[in-house]
Scaffold this active site. Structure first.
Site: not given
Ligand SMILES: *[C@@H]1O[C@H](CO)[C@@H](O)[C@H](O)[C@H]1NC(C)=O
Ligand SMILES: [Zn+2]
Ligand SMILES: [Zn+2]
Length: 347
Positions: A180-181
């Site tokens: 998850h960025c």
């Protein structure tokens, strides 16, 4: 040289902050989250309660909930750099006869990067849904090592396709989950890894191009100033050549904002280029960061309830590291043209 000490301190602080942020923006259950947990345990008793609660809430908001905070930070930094470049560096470069073609490179890259950034933010990474799960289950075979058949996600209550993972920030399962960025406030997965790679490359190129143009401008400014051949008299009245320290100090005093920006850009460039290369390497060997971490047994027991696939990851098995690779071109091809499901109802 007082300003050099100050500058060194500044570099160290910025370095520490950026490294922390980068580590956090990666894996949720990385060793760094564990490090944070143990730090919290050590310093917990000596920090005031309100500060603890505040930092916990801030950390939670920033890293465990969806928020656009980092997108805004990204855009603000970009505006600052481009404003400085356009209003100061551009003019000096024109004076030094830099061609318009090379001066337009950063703007072209900005347009490209913005497109990929937008696609990373907006495109569905490959959410596992009730409707699509049958097709999604068929894309990758279970390897019986990191991913086992018949395991369902306790939250989504759907069977987990091979290579998928539940994103706790977005609260959904994502196909071929990478990480998850927080910078794009989205998961990186099956359908947007390609945009993420292009985004990383255009962003590094952007930082590199502006840094080169700025460095070139400063270099010419030094040549023009004649400082390289200048000399000064020291306390004993002896003539000495002005060394590189003089040049740096001169630049600092003449173009403070530009030198500051250049330092930031060089630093960011190496960081981004390193990260982009790491993701290229992963793409070439057909692995996700999630699998890469799991393969090395980097998953911390305290951060995650022990599940079946978690247990298997406890003993890293290096012999099978490149197990899935069909060769570099195919691996890259698969990222840019993800395999299609049989029922083509996606998008
Ligand atoms: C990548 O790995 C998966 C298994 O995780 C495999 O099914 C797929 O065929 C591989 N793709 C390539 C191009 O090697
Ligand atoms: Zn799930
Ligand atoms: Zn997510």
């Amino acid at each position: 040289m007082d300003f050099l000490t100050l500058f060194a301190i500044y570099v160290v602080v910025v370095l520490a902050c950026i490294v922390l942020v980068c580590k956090y923006s990666g894996q949720q259950q990385s060793p760094f989250t564990c490090l944070w947990d143990s730090l919290a345990k050590v310093f917990g008793p000596i920090t005031p309660k309100w500060l603890q609660r505040f930092s916990q809430r801030a950390m939670h908001k920033l890293f465990h909930q969806r928020s656009n905070m980092f997108i805004y930070i990204h855009i603000l930094l970009e505006i600052a750099v481009y404003a400085e470049f356009t209003y100061e560096v551009f003019g000096y470069c024109r004076e030094m006869d830099t061609t318009l073609a090379s001066l337009s490179v950063p703007y072209v890259l900005l347009a490209l990067k913005t497109l990929f950034f937008y696609l990373c933010i907006k495109r569905d990474p490959g959410t596992v849904t009730k409707k699509k799960v049958d097709g999604q289950l068929q894309i990758y075979p279970y390897d019986g090592r990191l991913f086992h058949p018949g395991v369902s996600c306790p939250t989504c209550q759907l069977l987990k396709p091979a290579r998928s993972k539940h994103c706790r920030v977005c609260n959904r399962c994502v196909q071929r989950f990478d990480h998850h960025c927080v910078w794009v406030n989205n998961c990186i997965g099956f359908k947007n890894t390609r945009y993420f790679l292009l985004y990383l490359f255009s962003l590094s190129a952007m930082a590199g191009a502006i840094a080169l143009l700025t460095g070139d401008m400063l270099f010419h400014a030094v040549l023009r100033s004649g400082l390289l051949h200048a000399s000064y008299l020291d306390e004993n009245g002896q003539q000495k050549a002005a060394g590189p320290l003089f040049v740096v100090q001169h630049l600092f005093l003449t173009f403070p904002r530009i030198v500051f920006m250049l330092g930031f850009l060089v630093f960011i460039f190496f960081l981004l280029a390193g990260y982009a290369l790491f993701h290229t390497y992963l793409a070439l060997i057909n692995q996700t960061s999630n699998e890469w971490y799991k393969d090395r047994g980097y998953i911390c027991q305290h951060c995650q309830p022990v599940t079946a696939d978690h247990l298997c990851s406890m003993s890293p098995d290096h012999s099978k590291r490149h197990f899935y690779s069909k060769g570099f071109p195919q691996n890259i091809g698969e990222i840019f043209f993800p395999p299609q499901t049989i029922h083509k109802k996606d998008d």
